[in-house]
Design a protein around this motif. Structure first.
Motif, PDB file in Angstrom:
ATOM      1  N   HIS A 156     -22.376  -0.284 -42.974  1.00  0.00           N
ATOM      2  CA  HIS A 156     -22.047   1.038 -42.445  1.00  0.00           C
ATOM      3  C   HIS A 156     -21.830   0.983 -40.939  1.00  0.00           C
ATOM      4  O   HIS A 156     -22.238   0.025 -40.268  1.00  0.00           O
ATOM      5  N   VAL A 157     -21.212   2.057 -40.436  1.00  0.00           N
ATOM      6  CA  VAL A 157     -21.093   2.276 -38.996  1.00  0.00           C
ATOM      7  C   VAL A 157     -21.542   3.708 -38.733  1.00  0.00           C
ATOM      8  O   VAL A 157     -21.164   4.633 -39.462  1.00  0.00           O
ATOM      9  N   ALA A 176     -17.113   0.392 -29.674  1.00  0.00           N
ATOM     10  CA  ALA A 176     -18.317  -0.432 -29.529  1.00  0.00           C
ATOM     11  C   ALA A 176     -19.211  -0.335 -30.751  1.00  0.00           C
ATOM     12  O   ALA A 176     -19.813  -1.339 -31.170  1.00  0.00           O
ATOM     13  N   GLU A 177     -19.312   0.858 -31.357  1.00  0.00           N
ATOM     14  CA  GLU A 177     -20.143   1.025 -32.555  1.00  0.00           C
ATOM     15  C   GLU A 177     -19.581   0.239 -33.738  1.00  0.00           C
ATOM     16  O   GLU A 177     -20.323  -0.320 -34.549  1.00  0.00           O
ATOM     17  N   ILE A 178     -18.261   0.181 -33.853  1.00  0.00           N
ATOM     18  CA  ILE A 178     -17.653  -0.618 -34.924  1.00  0.00           C
ATOM     19  C   ILE A 178     -18.048  -2.083 -34.766  1.00  0.00           C
ATOM     20  O   ILE A 178     -18.473  -2.747 -35.713  1.00  0.00           O
ATOM     21  N   ALA A 179     -17.936  -2.584 -33.523  1.00  0.00           N
ATOM     22  CA  ALA A 179     -18.246  -3.997 -33.263  1.00  0.00           C
ATOM     23  C   ALA A 179     -19.731  -4.304 -33.488  1.00  0.00           C
ATOM     24  O   ALA A 179     -20.086  -5.423 -33.873  1.00  0.00           O
ATOM     25  N   ALA A 180     -20.608  -3.298 -33.282  1.00  0.00           N
ATOM     26  CA  ALA A 180     -22.054  -3.527 -33.421  1.00  0.00           C
ATOM     27  C   ALA A 180     -22.583  -3.140 -34.800  1.00  0.00           C
ATOM     28  O   ALA A 180     -23.784  -3.245 -35.056  1.00  0.00           O
ATOM     29  N   SER A 181     -21.705  -2.725 -35.693  1.00  0.00           N
ATOM     30  CA  SER A 181     -22.131  -2.192 -36.990  1.00  0.00           C
ATOM     31  C   SER A 181     -22.491  -3.307 -37.971  1.00  0.00           C
ATOM     32  O   SER A 181     -22.384  -4.499 -37.664  1.00  0.00           O
ATOM     33  N   THR A 182     -22.898  -2.884 -39.179  1.00  0.00           N
ATOM     34  CA  THR A 182     -23.220  -3.858 -40.231  1.00  0.00           C
ATOM     35  C   THR A 182     -22.020  -4.139 -41.140  1.00  0.00           C
ATOM     36  O   THR A 182     -22.180  -4.744 -42.206  1.00  0.00           O
ATOM     37  N   LEU A 183     -20.830  -3.694 -40.749  1.00  0.00           N
ATOM     38  CA  LEU A 183     -19.630  -4.023 -41.518  1.00  0.00           C
ATOM     39  C   LEU A 183     -19.429  -5.538 -41.494  1.00  0.00           C
ATOM     40  O   LEU A 183     -19.695  -6.191 -40.471  1.00  0.00           O
ATOM     41  N   PRO A 184     -18.940  -6.122 -42.607  1.00  0.00           N
ATOM     42  CA  PRO A 184     -18.900  -7.597 -42.730  1.00  0.00           C
ATOM     43  C   PRO A 184     -18.203  -8.320 -41.588  1.00  0.00           C
ATOM     44  O   PRO A 184     -18.687  -9.331 -41.098  1.00  0.00           O
ATOM     45  N   ASP A 185     -17.070  -7.786 -41.135  1.00  0.00           N
ATOM     46  CA  ASP A 185     -16.304  -8.488 -40.097  1.00  0.00           C
ATOM     47  C   ASP A 185     -16.459  -7.855 -38.717  1.00  0.00           C
ATOM     48  O   ASP A 185     -15.640  -8.095 -37.829  1.00  0.00           O
ATOM     49  N   ALA A 186     -17.496  -7.070 -38.526  1.00  0.00           N
ATOM     50  CA  ALA A 186     -17.645  -6.309 -37.287  1.00  0.00           C
ATOM     51  C   ALA A 186     -17.591  -7.156 -36.013  1.00  0.00           C
ATOM     52  O   ALA A 186     -16.902  -6.786 -35.058  1.00  0.00           O
ATOM     53  N   PRO A 187     -18.281  -8.319 -35.950  1.00  0.00           N
ATOM     54  CA  PRO A 187     -18.315  -9.063 -34.684  1.00  0.00           C
ATOM     55  C   PRO A 187     -16.938  -9.443 -34.138  1.00  0.00           C
ATOM     56  O   PRO A 187     -16.763  -9.533 -32.919  1.00  0.00           O
ATOM     57  N   ARG A 188     -15.975  -9.651 -35.025  1.00  0.00           N
ATOM     58  CA  ARG A 188     -14.654 -10.088 -34.515  1.00  0.00           C
ATOM     59  C   ARG A 188     -13.909  -8.984 -33.774  1.00  0.00           C
ATOM     60  O   ARG A 188     -12.892  -9.239 -33.121  1.00  0.00           O
ATOM     61  N   PHE A 189     -14.439  -7.725 -33.841  1.00  0.00           N
ATOM     62  CA  PHE A 189     -13.785  -6.625 -33.135  1.00  0.00           C
ATOM     63  C   PHE A 189     -14.364  -6.403 -31.733  1.00  0.00           C
ATOM     64  O   PHE A 189     -13.937  -5.510 -31.012  1.00  0.00           O
ATOM     65  N   LEU A 224     -10.961   1.175 -37.144  1.00  0.00           N
ATOM     66  CA  LEU A 224     -11.979   1.361 -38.180  1.00  0.00           C
ATOM     67  C   LEU A 224     -11.478   0.878 -39.535  1.00  0.00           C
ATOM     68  O   LEU A 224     -12.179   0.142 -40.245  1.00  0.00           O
ATOM     69  N   VAL A 225     -10.278   1.275 -39.902  1.00  0.00           N
ATOM     70  CA  VAL A 225      -9.709   0.885 -41.204  1.00  0.00           C
ATOM     71  C   VAL A 225      -9.621  -0.637 -41.309  1.00  0.00           C
ATOM     72  O   VAL A 225      -9.915  -1.223 -42.359  1.00  0.00           O
ATOM     73  N   ALA A 226      -9.238  -1.290 -40.208  1.00  0.00           N
ATOM     74  CA  ALA A 226      -9.131  -2.750 -40.225  1.00  0.00           C
ATOM     75  C   ALA A 226     -10.488  -3.409 -40.439  1.00  0.00           C
ATOM     76  O   ALA A 226     -10.581  -4.497 -41.013  1.00  0.00           O
ATOM     77  N   ALA A 227     -11.562  -2.733 -39.998  1.00  0.00           N
ATOM     78  CA  ALA A 227     -12.900  -3.323 -40.091  1.00  0.00           C
ATOM     79  C   ALA A 227     -13.579  -3.070 -41.431  1.00  0.00           C
ATOM     80  O   ALA A 227     -14.533  -3.769 -41.787  1.00  0.00           O
TER      81      ALA A 227
END
Length: 473
Positions: free
Chosen positions: A59-60, A78-91, A107-110
């Motif tokens: 989630h984000v 910043a919240e997308i990059a710090a979230s628990t979404l599987p590929d979040a760190p690459r953003f 967001l959609v890409a993540a």
């Protein structure tokens, strides 16, 4: 400290929205949206945090601050990059989005395609106020992308009127989200949380308004005086700070609305007396201020309930906590900050019985509305009160087939909310006299006594705090 209490209904509704997203058949896993609204500090964000924890899904969670569109866009990325979404760190190294179209594309890409996820946007009304393009960008992103992914989009707001309007005809997000209201904790939940008997639970409800932050600092089993002695010693207690924060967020610029609200909080109820006590406001200014307060559901405007039309509108603070805060806590903050919370407590003790007797009335009426099938005569579809300009009579409870102009009055009642005095024959005689003055009632209209401390009168149906609190169980 108390654990997470109540909210089974709200958690169940969120679970129901999530269940289809977990289905194996891809065709059923369409994105869902929920528009979640409730008063400030009722625990909306805490509820969603609990839901996220229980779901164990990626989630984000983004909370808007307001005041700066660019600041919120940067924080969203910043919240997308710090979230628990599987590929979040690459953003993390992506450029800060400059528009909400770009932010939602990020967001959609993540978001994962092969498993459910949850996206939370908290304090959304700030985003709508700061950027008129936000609603359109959200609708476009939802229709083109989010609705095709297994994602639950939770949109949270404390501005009740604005959150309701989002799902109305002509708005970009019309019919795209399920509406959900998070109320304060009700008297039965307060009773369960604090381990208090029904009568004392209603006292705690009138002070806390069912706000979780206040109840979490209320020692389990403690009466009102014990809690107030503790809370009024601490300038940082939730009892003190919640009111000021709610008013600052609700009325950042409307000084007259705050003035009128304070006047109503001090007990003025009619248009004329409110305008006069607010510094002799002219009728236009008073009407505008009352319009703001009623539109935001902070003040309730009520008409007498009877078989005859009336224009005797009365105003009251709709939130019990805010009513208590405006009556006692807000005016006492300078004294509390000087370490003299004991003097504020003394003021509360002196005025408590009178204040509580008035404050309990709308709570009792709400309980009776919920209990109509069990405790009130058949055909009771509305519960209100009756008054005249001179308050002769003033009737606490009127049940009828409809409001505010009834075809049939089904019951007439009185509330006696004193510690050690039951509803007695003298109270009954007064109620019978008032019934004779109520348009639409007659000598056979049933009588009702709601009493905190029993009933010794004959030929009247008695309702106790135990029965009232069962309305929410």
């Amino acid at each position: 400290m108390h654990g997470f209490v109540g909210r089974r209904r709200e958690l169940g509704l969120l679970d129901d929205l999530l269940t289809p997203l977990k289905a194996r058949e891809r065709g059923t896993r369409r994105g869902r949206a929920v528009l979640l609204r409730g008063r400030r500090r009722v625990g909306k964000s805490r509820l969603v945090e609990e839901f996220l924890e229980r779901s164990e899904l990626p989630h984000v969670f983004f909370t808007a601050v307001g005041g700066s569109r660019d600041g919120d866009l940067a924080a969203f990325g910043a919240e997308i990059a710090a979230s628990t979404l599987p590929d979040a760190p690459r953003f993390a190294d992506f450029a800060v989005p400059q528009t909400w179209d770009a932010a939602f594309a990020l967001l959609v890409a993540a978001l994962p395609r092969d498993q459910p996820s949850i996206v939370v946007i908290d304090e959304m009304p700030y985003l709508i106020r700061d950027d008129p393009t936000f609603e359109g960008a959200l609708q476009k992103a939802f229709d083109r992308s989010l609705a095709k992914l297994p994602v639950l989009l939770i949109l949270i707001g404390s501005d009740l009127a604005m959150m309701e309007q989002l799902n109305t005809y002509g708005r970009p997000f019309y019919q795209r989200g399920t509406e959900m209201v998070v109320p304060p904790l009700n008297p039965a939940e307060v009773s369960s949380m604090l381990g208090l008997p029904p009568a004392e639970s209603f006292d705690a409800y009138l002070i806390s308004g069912g706000l979780p932050l206040i109840l979490e600092e209320w020692p389990r089993g403690a009466g009102t005086v014990e809690y107030l002695e503790q809370a009024l010693r601490r300038p940082t207690s939730a009892l003190l700070v919640s009111g000021e924060r709610a008013l600052a967020a609700e009325f950042p610029t409307e000084a007259q609305a705050r003035l009128v609200l304070s006047t109503i909080g001090h007990g003025e109820r009619t248009f004329t007396s409110i305008a006069r006590a607010s510094g002799d406001l002219n009728p236009g200014a008073a009407k505008r201020a009352l319009g703001i307060l009623t539109a935001r559901r902070i003040v309730a405007a009520e008409l007498p309930l009877s078989a005859r039309p009336s224009r005797e509108t009365r105003y009251r603070i709709d939130d019990p906590y805010l009513r208590f805060w405006l009556s006692f806590v807000g005016p006492g903050i300078p004294m509390i900050e000087r370490g003299r919370g004991d003097r504020v407590l003394e003021t509360i003790r002196t005025n408590w019985t009178t204040w509580r007797g008035r404050a309990i009335e709308p709570v009792v009426r709400e309980a009776l509305r919920r209990l109509t099938d069990e405790s009130l005569p058949a055909g009771t579809d509305a519960v209100g009160g009756y008054w005249t300009r001179t308050n002769d009579p003033e009737i606490d409870i009127v049940g009828a087939d409809r409001a505010p102009i009834a075809k049939q009055i089904t019951v007439v009642g009185s509330i006696k909310w004193l510690e050690n005095k039951p509803f007695d024959q003298r109270d009954l005689a007064r109620l019978i006299r008032h019934r004779s003055q109520l348009p639409g009632a007659d000598d056979v209209t049933p009588l009702l006594a709601v009493s905190r401390h029993g009933c010794t009168a004959r030929d009247v149906v008695h309702i106790s705090p135990d029965v009232l609190i069962s309305a929410w169980e």
